[in-house]
Design a protein around this motif. Structure first.
Motif, PDB file in Angstrom:
ATOM      1  N   GLN A 206       0.669  -1.140   0.108  1.00  0.00           N
ATOM      2  CA  GLN A 206      -0.002   0.121  -0.112  1.00  0.00           C
ATOM      3  C   GLN A 206       1.045   1.277   0.010  1.00  0.00           C
ATOM      4  OE1 GLN A 206      -3.220   0.238  -0.795  1.00  0.00           O
ATOM      5  NE2 GLN A 206      -3.613  -2.017  -0.553  1.00  0.00           N
ATOM      6  N   ASN A 207       1.994   1.329   0.759  1.00  0.00           N
ATOM      7  CA  ASN A 207       2.807   2.489   0.810  1.00  0.00           C
ATOM      8  C   ASN A 207       3.600   2.462  -0.692  1.00  0.00           C
ATOM      9  OD1 ASN A 207       2.552   2.639   3.528  1.00  0.00           O
ATOM     10  ND2 ASN A 207       4.225   1.531   4.172  1.00  0.00           N
ATOM     11  N   ARG A 208       3.903   1.348  -1.326  1.00  0.00           N
ATOM     12  CA  ARG A 208       4.325   1.556  -2.741  1.00  0.00           C
ATOM     13  C   ARG A 208       3.235   2.213  -3.769  1.00  0.00           C
ATOM     14  NH1 ARG A 208       8.205   3.098  -5.537  1.00  0.00           N
ATOM     15  NH2 ARG A 208       8.512   1.864  -7.421  1.00  0.00           N
ATOM     16  N   VAL A 209       2.121   1.639  -3.481  1.00  0.00           N
ATOM     17  CA  VAL A 209       1.104   2.083  -4.464  1.00  0.00           C
ATOM     18  C   VAL A 209       0.957   3.705  -4.179  1.00  0.00           C
ATOM     19  CG1 VAL A 209      -1.387   2.278  -4.631  1.00  0.00           C
ATOM     20  CG2 VAL A 209      -0.291  -0.004  -4.509  1.00  0.00           C
ATOM     21  N   GLN A 210       0.883   4.338  -2.705  1.00  0.00           N
ATOM     22  CA  GLN A 210       0.787   5.467  -2.684  1.00  0.00           C
ATOM     23  C   GLN A 210       2.098   6.463  -3.257  1.00  0.00           C
ATOM     24  OE1 GLN A 210      -1.670   7.310  -1.456  1.00  0.00           O
ATOM     25  NE2 GLN A 210      -2.742   5.401  -1.389  1.00  0.00           N
ATOM     26  N   GLN A 211       3.080   5.888  -3.029  1.00  0.00           N
ATOM     27  CA  GLN A 211       4.248   6.564  -3.617  1.00  0.00           C
ATOM     28  C   GLN A 211       4.410   6.628  -5.153  1.00  0.00           C
ATOM     29  OE1 GLN A 211       7.933   3.998  -3.605  1.00  0.00           O
ATOM     30  NE2 GLN A 211       9.243   6.023  -3.532  1.00  0.00           N
ATOM     31  N   LEU A 212       3.896   5.514  -5.850  1.00  0.00           N
ATOM     32  CA  LEU A 212       3.695   5.586  -7.351  1.00  0.00           C
ATOM     33  C   LEU A 212       2.543   6.439  -7.678  1.00  0.00           C
ATOM     34  CD1 LEU A 212       4.365   1.939  -7.929  1.00  0.00           C
ATOM     35  CD2 LEU A 212       5.718   3.792  -8.789  1.00  0.00           C
ATOM     36  N   LYS A 213       1.716   6.653  -6.805  1.00  0.00           N
ATOM     37  CA  LYS A 213       0.247   7.280  -7.144  1.00  0.00           C
ATOM     38  C   LYS A 213       0.820   9.067  -7.241  1.00  0.00           C
ATOM     39  CE  LYS A 213      -4.482   8.272  -5.545  1.00  0.00           C
ATOM     40  NZ  LYS A 213      -5.484   7.612  -4.646  1.00  0.00           N
ATOM     41  N   SER A 214       1.707   9.188  -6.058  1.00  0.00           N
ATOM     42  CA  SER A 214       2.106  10.478  -5.956  1.00  0.00           C
ATOM     43  C   SER A 214       2.949  11.204  -7.254  1.00  0.00           C
ATOM     44  CB  SER A 214       2.990  10.776  -4.797  1.00  0.00           C
ATOM     45  OG  SER A 214       4.237  10.009  -5.021  1.00  0.00           O
ATOM     46  N   GLN A 215       3.489  10.369  -7.956  1.00  0.00           N
ATOM     47  CA  GLN A 215       4.293  10.458  -9.080  1.00  0.00           C
ATOM     48  C   GLN A 215       3.370  10.859 -10.443  1.00  0.00           C
ATOM     49  OE1 GLN A 215       7.168   7.575  -9.842  1.00  0.00           O
ATOM     50  NE2 GLN A 215       7.959   7.365  -7.887  1.00  0.00           N
ATOM     51  N   LEU A 216       2.190  10.314 -10.345  1.00  0.00           N
ATOM     52  CA  LEU A 216       0.816  10.392 -11.457  1.00  0.00           C
ATOM     53  C   LEU A 216       0.480  11.862 -11.623  1.00  0.00           C
ATOM     54  CD1 LEU A 216      -0.680   6.938 -11.230  1.00  0.00           C
ATOM     55  CD2 LEU A 216       0.608   7.800 -13.074  1.00  0.00           C
ATOM     56  N   PRO A 217       0.302  12.404 -12.723  1.00  0.00           N
ATOM     57  CA  PRO A 217      -0.415  13.456 -13.043  1.00  0.00           C
ATOM     58  C   PRO A 217      -1.962  13.340 -12.600  1.00  0.00           C
ATOM     59  CG  PRO A 217       0.568  12.890 -15.030  1.00  0.00           C
ATOM     60  CD  PRO A 217       0.880  11.862 -14.162  1.00  0.00           C
ATOM     61  N   LYS A 218      -2.870  14.369 -12.098  1.00  0.00           N
ATOM     62  CA  LYS A 218      -3.968  14.047 -11.521  1.00  0.00           C
ATOM     63  C   LYS A 218      -4.744  13.321 -12.444  1.00  0.00           C
ATOM     64  CE  LYS A 218      -7.949  16.897  -9.696  1.00  0.00           C
ATOM     65  NZ  LYS A 218      -8.219  18.390  -9.670  1.00  0.00           N
ATOM     66  N   GLU A 219      -4.830  13.416 -13.629  1.00  0.00           N
ATOM     67  CA  GLU A 219      -5.756  12.725 -14.620  1.00  0.00           C
ATOM     68  C   GLU A 219      -5.491  11.305 -14.780  1.00  0.00           C
ATOM     69  OE1 GLU A 219      -2.715  14.639 -17.185  1.00  0.00           O
ATOM     70  OE2 GLU A 219      -3.955  15.056 -15.461  1.00  0.00           O
ATOM     71  N   HIS A 220      -4.367  10.810 -14.089  1.00  0.00           N
ATOM     72  CA  HIS A 220      -4.083   9.373 -14.174  1.00  0.00           C
ATOM     73  C   HIS A 220      -4.118   8.504 -12.909  1.00  0.00           C
ATOM     74  CE1 HIS A 220      -2.895   9.240 -18.439  1.00  0.00           C
ATOM     75  NE2 HIS A 220      -2.272  10.601 -18.137  1.00  0.00           N
ATOM     76  N   LYS A 221      -4.312   9.364 -11.755  1.00  0.00           N
ATOM     77  CA  LYS A 221      -4.418   8.665 -10.361  1.00  0.00           C
ATOM     78  C   LYS A 221      -5.184   7.609 -10.126  1.00  0.00           C
ATOM     79  CE  LYS A 221      -2.353  12.693  -8.154  1.00  0.00           C
ATOM     80  NZ  LYS A 221      -1.224  12.242  -8.110  1.00  0.00           N
ATOM     81  N   SER A 222      -6.367   7.530 -11.171  1.00  0.00           N
ATOM     82  CA  SER A 222      -7.085   6.433 -11.228  1.00  0.00           C
ATOM     83  C   SER A 222      -6.515   4.930 -11.416  1.00  0.00           C
ATOM     84  CB  SER A 222      -8.390   6.630 -11.901  1.00  0.00           C
ATOM     85  OG  SER A 222      -7.907   6.534 -13.214  1.00  0.00           O
ATOM     86  N   ILE A 223      -5.600   5.050 -12.044  1.00  0.00           N
ATOM     87  CA  ILE A 223      -4.569   3.758 -12.431  1.00  0.00           C
ATOM     88  C   ILE A 223      -4.301   3.221 -11.103  1.00  0.00           C
ATOM     89  CG2 ILE A 223      -2.746   3.041 -13.291  1.00  0.00           C
ATOM     90  CD1 ILE A 223      -2.806   5.197 -15.432  1.00  0.00           C
ATOM     91  N   SER A 224      -3.783   3.939 -10.151  1.00  0.00           N
ATOM     92  CA  SER A 224      -3.046   3.400  -8.968  1.00  0.00           C
ATOM     93  C   SER A 224      -4.462   2.878  -8.021  1.00  0.00           C
ATOM     94  CB  SER A 224      -2.387   4.522  -8.122  1.00  0.00           C
ATOM     95  OG  SER A 224      -3.096   5.772  -7.834  1.00  0.00           O
ATOM     96  N   SER A 225      -5.530   3.801  -8.018  1.00  0.00           N
ATOM     97  CA  SER A 225      -6.640   3.059  -7.317  1.00  0.00           C
ATOM     98  C   SER A 225      -7.171   1.634  -7.661  1.00  0.00           C
ATOM     99  CB  SER A 225      -7.904   4.194  -7.587  1.00  0.00           C
ATOM    100  OG  SER A 225      -7.753   5.380  -7.096  1.00  0.00           O
ATOM    101  N   TYR A 226      -7.058   1.284  -9.151  1.00  0.00           N
ATOM    102  CA  TYR A 226      -7.361  -0.043  -9.490  1.00  0.00           C
ATOM    103  C   TYR A 226      -6.471  -0.840  -8.908  1.00  0.00           C
ATOM    104  CZ  TYR A 226      -7.582  -3.985 -12.093  1.00  0.00           C
ATOM    105  OH  TYR A 226      -7.773  -5.328 -12.276  1.00  0.00           O
ATOM    106  N   VAL A 227      -5.117  -0.541  -8.776  1.00  0.00           N
ATOM    107  CA  VAL A 227      -4.292  -1.442  -8.138  1.00  0.00           C
ATOM    108  C   VAL A 227      -4.528  -1.763  -6.559  1.00  0.00           C
ATOM    109  CG1 VAL A 227      -1.848  -1.968  -7.648  1.00  0.00           C
ATOM    110  CG2 VAL A 227      -2.494  -1.119  -9.971  1.00  0.00           C
ATOM    111  N   GLU A 228      -4.934  -0.427  -5.993  1.00  0.00           N
ATOM    112  CA  GLU A 228      -5.129  -0.721  -4.677  1.00  0.00           C
ATOM    113  C   GLU A 228      -6.360  -1.343  -4.364  1.00  0.00           C
ATOM    114  OE1 GLU A 228      -4.478   3.539  -2.232  1.00  0.00           O
ATOM    115  OE2 GLU A 228      -5.553   3.929  -4.104  1.00  0.00           O
ATOM    116  N   HIS A 229      -7.420  -1.199  -5.089  1.00  0.00           N
ATOM    117  CA  HIS A 229      -8.648  -2.102  -4.937  1.00  0.00           C
ATOM    118  C   HIS A 229      -8.252  -3.474  -5.206  1.00  0.00           C
ATOM    119  CE1 HIS A 229     -11.230   1.788  -6.197  1.00  0.00           C
ATOM    120  NE2 HIS A 229     -10.673   1.781  -4.828  1.00  0.00           N
ATOM    121  N   ALA A 230      -7.603  -3.891  -6.239  1.00  0.00           N
ATOM    122  CA  ALA A 230      -7.070  -5.189  -6.486  1.00  0.00           C
ATOM    123  C   ALA A 230      -6.128  -6.009  -5.439  1.00  0.00           C
ATOM    124  CB  ALA A 230      -6.195  -5.254  -7.686  1.00  0.00           C
ATOM    125  N   LEU A 231      -5.451  -5.242  -4.775  1.00  0.00           N
ATOM    126  CA  LEU A 231      -4.650  -5.500  -3.638  1.00  0.00           C
ATOM    127  C   LEU A 231      -5.576  -5.812  -2.427  1.00  0.00           C
ATOM    128  CD1 LEU A 231      -1.439  -3.428  -3.989  1.00  0.00           C
ATOM    129  CD2 LEU A 231      -1.554  -5.636  -4.334  1.00  0.00           C
TER     130      LEU A 231
END
Length: 101
Positions: free
Chosen positions: A4-29
């Motif tokens: 979850q920490n790794r996902v948050q770290q990667l999410k912080s690198q994404l532009p606003k319009e792409h943050k939902s990509i990391s949400s999908y991974v969070e939900h899958a995990l």
């Protein structure tokens, strides 16, 4: 690093319009963690009723779960790299189909 920490770290690198990509991974995990918890409860119930749990099968199960989670994080990381490098002519895409930039 915890997934979850790794996902948050990667999410912080994404532009606003792409943050939902990391949400999908969070939900899958989260779904995988819930599946593991259900598996543990079922095994506990079986053990209470005297069923012998096969240690080798359990090791394979948990090793597989760990590998799936690691692969999800690796895929997210590669996707984040592709998003960050959108428009960079010197970047070799991780995924040939690309990402919408």
């Amino acid at each position: 690093m915890h997934s979850q920490n790794r996902v948050q770290q990667l999410k912080s690198q994404l532009p606003k319009e792409h943050k939902s990509i990391s949400s999908y991974v969070e939900h899958a995990l989260l779904s995988i963690d819930q599946l593991v918890e259900k598996h543990r409860c079922e095994n506990a119930a079986l053990a209470i009723y005297g069923e012998k749990i096969n240690g080798n099968e359990e090791r394979v199960y948990f090793d597989t779960i760990s590998q799936i989670k690691a692969d999800l994080l690796d895929t997210l990381e590669k996707t984040v790299q592709d998003v960050i490098h959108t428009g960079d002519k010197n970047w070799t895409k991780n995924y040939k189909d690309g990402v919408i930039g």
